[in-house]
Design an enzyme around this catalytic site. Structure first.
Site, PDB file in Angstrom:
ATOM      1  N   ASP A   1       6.217  -1.683   6.973  1.00  0.00           N
ATOM      2  CA  ASP A   1       4.958  -1.503   7.689  1.00  0.00           C
ATOM      3  C   ASP A   1       3.805  -2.211   6.979  1.00  0.00           C
ATOM      4  O   ASP A   1       2.904  -2.751   7.613  1.00  0.00           O
ATOM      5  CB  ASP A   1       4.604  -0.012   7.781  1.00  0.00           C
ATOM      6  CG  ASP A   1       5.641   0.798   8.527  1.00  0.00           C
ATOM      7  OD1 ASP A   1       6.839   0.533   8.337  1.00  0.00           O
ATOM      8  OD2 ASP A   1       5.252   1.706   9.277  1.00  0.00           O
TER       9      ASP A   1
ATOM     10  N   SER B   1       0.574   6.267   9.854  1.00  0.00           N
ATOM     11  CA  SER B   1       1.290   6.241   8.587  1.00  0.00           C
ATOM     12  C   SER B   1       1.314   7.646   8.012  1.00  0.00           C
ATOM     13  O   SER B   1       0.388   8.443   8.239  1.00  0.00           O
ATOM     14  CB  SER B   1       0.579   5.306   7.608  1.00  0.00           C
ATOM     15  OG  SER B   1       1.019   5.521   6.294  1.00  0.00           O
TER      16      SER B   1
ATOM     17  N   GLU C   1       1.658   1.928  13.966  1.00  0.00           N
ATOM     18  CA  GLU C   1       0.823   2.890  13.246  1.00  0.00           C
ATOM     19  C   GLU C   1      -0.605   2.366  13.142  1.00  0.00           C
ATOM     20  O   GLU C   1      -0.858   1.170  13.241  1.00  0.00           O
ATOM     21  CB  GLU C   1       1.393   3.167  11.852  1.00  0.00           C
ATOM     22  CG  GLU C   1       1.314   2.003  10.891  1.00  0.00           C
ATOM     23  CD  GLU C   1       1.797   2.349   9.490  1.00  0.00           C
ATOM     24  OE1 GLU C   1       1.279   1.766   8.529  1.00  0.00           O
ATOM     25  OE2 GLU C   1       2.703   3.191   9.357  1.00  0.00           O
TER      26      GLU C   1
ATOM     27  N   CYS D   1      12.904   3.847   2.932  1.00  0.00           N
ATOM     28  CA  CYS D   1      11.627   3.775   3.638  1.00  0.00           C
ATOM     29  C   CYS D   1      11.641   4.229   5.093  1.00  0.00           C
ATOM     30  O   CYS D   1      12.645   4.672   5.628  1.00  0.00           O
ATOM     31  CB  CYS D   1      11.071   2.367   3.493  1.00  0.00           C
ATOM     32  SG  CYS D   1      10.589   1.996   1.790  1.00  0.00           S
ATOM     33  N   ASP D   2      10.491   4.014   5.701  1.00  0.00           N
ATOM     34  CA  ASP D   2      10.046   4.666   6.928  1.00  0.00           C
ATOM     35  C   ASP D   2      11.053   4.726   8.067  1.00  0.00           C
ATOM     36  O   ASP D   2      11.386   5.795   8.559  1.00  0.00           O
ATOM     37  CB  ASP D   2       8.792   3.944   7.453  1.00  0.00           C
ATOM     38  CG  ASP D   2       7.651   3.987   6.469  1.00  0.00           C
ATOM     39  OD1 ASP D   2       7.914   3.853   5.267  1.00  0.00           O
ATOM     40  OD2 ASP D   2       6.507   4.142   6.903  1.00  0.00           O
ATOM     41  N   LYS D   3      11.491   3.568   8.561  1.00  0.00           N
ATOM     42  CA  LYS D   3      12.334   3.545   9.746  1.00  0.00           C
ATOM     43  C   LYS D   3      13.814   3.413   9.403  1.00  0.00           C
ATOM     44  O   LYS D   3      14.670   3.788  10.191  1.00  0.00           O
ATOM     45  CB  LYS D   3      11.928   2.396  10.690  1.00  0.00           C
ATOM     46  CG  LYS D   3      10.441   2.381  11.024  1.00  0.00           C
ATOM     47  CD  LYS D   3       9.954   3.723  11.530  1.00  0.00           C
ATOM     48  CE  LYS D   3       8.442   3.798  11.610  1.00  0.00           C
ATOM     49  NZ  LYS D   3       7.758   3.734  10.311  1.00  0.00           N
TER      50      LYS D   3
ATOM     51  N   CYS E   1       6.718   3.665  -1.751  1.00  0.00           N
ATOM     52  CA  CYS E   1       5.338   3.888  -2.193  1.00  0.00           C
ATOM     53  C   CYS E   1       5.174   5.339  -2.629  1.00  0.00           C
ATOM     54  O   CYS E   1       5.681   6.261  -1.985  1.00  0.00           O
ATOM     55  CB  CYS E   1       4.364   3.549  -1.083  1.00  0.00           C
ATOM     56  SG  CYS E   1       4.333   1.783  -0.666  1.00  0.00           S
TER      57      CYS E   1
END
Length: 575
Positions: A80, A481, A454, A121-123, A191
């Site tokens: 992202d 986010s 996002e 991570c995110d996805k 992160c």
């Protein structure tokens, strides 16, 4: 031929199967062993993926130790952070489906005996968990861990302030920009704030699909390598006992994950990802379940952005197992996990093993004590972290992470300032065209509108602007986010592109929301407050003109935006 090897019948159908594997470096003994798919998102795409091949190398050793044969596959993810502010962000949520589909391909052409997954991570984490549920074979998820802290315990989100000042005359020096670039992401790993990446690592563990204590391990410490090696050994036990994902990923396990999510102040994106994962096994998670659980679970995690400390400190303080111990009376302790034991048994074992005592000294290096990072239940000051709002602006629901929002901004009324894309809204903030007290609306950014990007650039621009911070709320059918701070209401459903009420409000209309009372409403038209029936009449009249036409899209993005489900249903593909 090993009778327990799932691919044995297929090998008898076509001799080339064995020849192809042997041509890839396997030998005659290897092709008779239980075969384990190692699927990661390794690549040079971002710090959360660049180290995963090394983790999977350790997992390989563990598989070899227990008599299996591992094969490593990669479906690289994207970040992202590299997509902020341009059209690349529109592909981010759709990438969840693409990664999931690719793992399905990898996991279906060969009849694997088991599978180890790894992402940070995110996805990519929800993509892998969706695929694991879809394939429903023995599987373990290995989290990619946490990045090291930046200078003065900062995170990569210093980018919000840096980026805003870059766009304003004489607001920043080249030296400040260069220093951030060299220190913003000091190592591999996710992160180091409780964004969606860190949240989904925690959710994998809370679901029982990752080993106890594995979420958010520092990515540069030996512990994470040992964890990956252990996962390699453990998958062979799951294969032997035929413990599949469906034996672990039950409705009770999902409820456990929501309890943990509520307690740590996790990302609102979990309200997308958990229902999407559950859907793969035919389990429907109602939005009200998140709200009901958040009403009663104490908020224990003092982790940025809702709190003060970084994810590394959270792991040192005991991580998810410590949160689960604090909440054990609220959890289903009899659920099965990838250890082959129940959650209750895992918690007893991790205490006896010395996990909490061994790591607490790392926390002391920072001058912190456990209760400063993970509050005991009796010291928790509020319940939950996420609320589901409904009303005439969001008939199907919307979400807000109120744990990252000041008390003063948890109930507001003000004039709408409406934009049809995040880019327009962000530029308005940068140029000073958004005023204190505005209800900043960004629409046509839902799953069907533009892939549900996002809004981090805009939320960070607001909180980094002294004139606007603490007075402007952002309302959108897009998503946020996990690092979002401030009054940010997202996932407004039905979305504008589906003809939801959000499409028909105008700048100057009056909006009102309340976290405590769980509503999001249009309460006035063009500055004048009106009764509900009058508002509905105006919105109906405006709807006659229809929504703004959406551009024709091709490829993956086109398929996703044409067929995506509502955000309140997980924003996956429509079946």
């Amino acid at each position: 031929m090993n009778k327990k090897q799932k691919s044995a019948p297929q090998r008898l159908l076509w001799a080339q199967f064995d020849a192809l594997q042997m041509g890839s470096g396997w030998d005659e003994e290897d092709i008779q062993k239980p075969q384990i798919l190692l699927e990661d998102v390794f690549g040079d795409s971002h710090p959360g993926s660049v180290h995963l091949a090394g983790l999977m190398e350790q997992a390989k050793y563990g598989v070899f130790e227990k008599g299996g044969f591992p094969a490593q596959y990669h479906t690289t993810d994207i970040c992202d952070g590299c997509a902020q502010g341009h059209d690349g962000m529109n592909y981010i949520l759709a990438s969840r489906e693409a990664i999931c589909d690719m793992i399905e391909v990898h996991g279906s052409v060969y009849p694997w005996d088991g599978m180890i997954l790894s992402a940070s991570c995110d996805k990519s984490i929800p993509a892998q968990l969706k695929a694991a549920a879809r394939l429903d074979i023995p599987a373990i998820f290995v989290p990619g861990g946490s990045m090291r802290p930046g200078p003065d315990m900062t995170t990569s989100l210093v980018a919000g302030d840096i980026s805003l000042r870059q766009k304003r005359k004489d607001a920043i020096t080249p030296e400040e920009i260069r220093d951030y670039k060299k220190t913003g992401c000091p190592s591999c790993g996710a992160c180091t704030f409780l964004g969606t990446a860190s949240t989904m690592q925690c959710m994998a563990e809370a679901l029982g699909l990752a080993l106890p204590g594995s979420a958010l391990m520092p990515a540069t410490m030996r512990d994470i390598l040992a964890c990956a090696r252990k996962a390699g050994r453990q998958i062979m036990e799951l294969v032997e006992k035929d413990i599949k994902v469906s034996d672990i990923l039950t409705k009770e396990a999902l409820e456990n994950a929501i309890v943990v999510h509520s307690a740590i102040g996790g990302s609102t994106n979990a309200t997308l990802h958990l229902p999407a994962i559950a859907r793969e096994l035919g389990i429907y998670l109602e939005p009200e379940l998140f709200d009901e659980i958040n009403h009663r679970v104490p908020h224990l995690g003092n982790i940025t952005p809702s709190g003060e400390h970084l994810t590394e400190a959270f792991w040192f303080a005991g991580g998810i197992p410590m949160v689960e111990l604090e909440l054990r009376d609220m959890l289903h302790l009899d659920v099965m996990t990838v250890t082959g034991k129940t959650l209750g048994e895992n918690l007893e074992e991790i205490q006896k093993e010395g996990f909490f005592e061994r790591n607490i000294g790392y926390l002391h290096n920072y001058g912190l004590h456990r209760e400063q990072v993970i509050f005991p239940v009796e010291k928790a000051e509020e319940k939950g972290s996420v609320a589901v709002l409904r009303g005439n602006l969001a008939p199907d629901g919307a979400v807000i992470k109120y744990s990252a929002c000041t008390q003063e901004m948890r109930e507001r009324k003000g004039p709408a300032k409406v934009y049809n894309s995040e880019e327009e809204a962000y530029q308005a903030v940068v140029e000073g065209r958004v005023n204190p007290g505005d209800m900043l609306v960004i629409r046509y950014e839902g799953p069907r509108g533009s892939g549900m990007p996002e809004m981090l650039m805009t939320t960070e621009a607001i909180v980094c602007d002294e004139r606007l911070n603490g007075s402007v709320a952002l309302i959108t059918d897009g998503r946020f986010s996990g690092a979002t701070r401030g009054a940010a209401i997202g996932h407004v459903s039905p979305e504008a592109a589906a003809g939801g009420p959000l499409a028909f409000i105008e700048t100057g209309d009056i909006l009102k929301y309340s976290v405590e009372k769980r509503y999001l409403n249009v309460v006035g038209i063009q500055g004048q407050e009106l009764p509900e029936e009058e508002i509905q009449k105006v919105l109906k009249e405006r709807s006659q003109a229809g929504i703004i036409p959406r551009p024709k899209r091709k490829g993956l993005f086109g398929r996703y935006t044409r067929h995506a489900l509502s955000a309140m249903e997980g924003a996956g593909y429509e079946e």
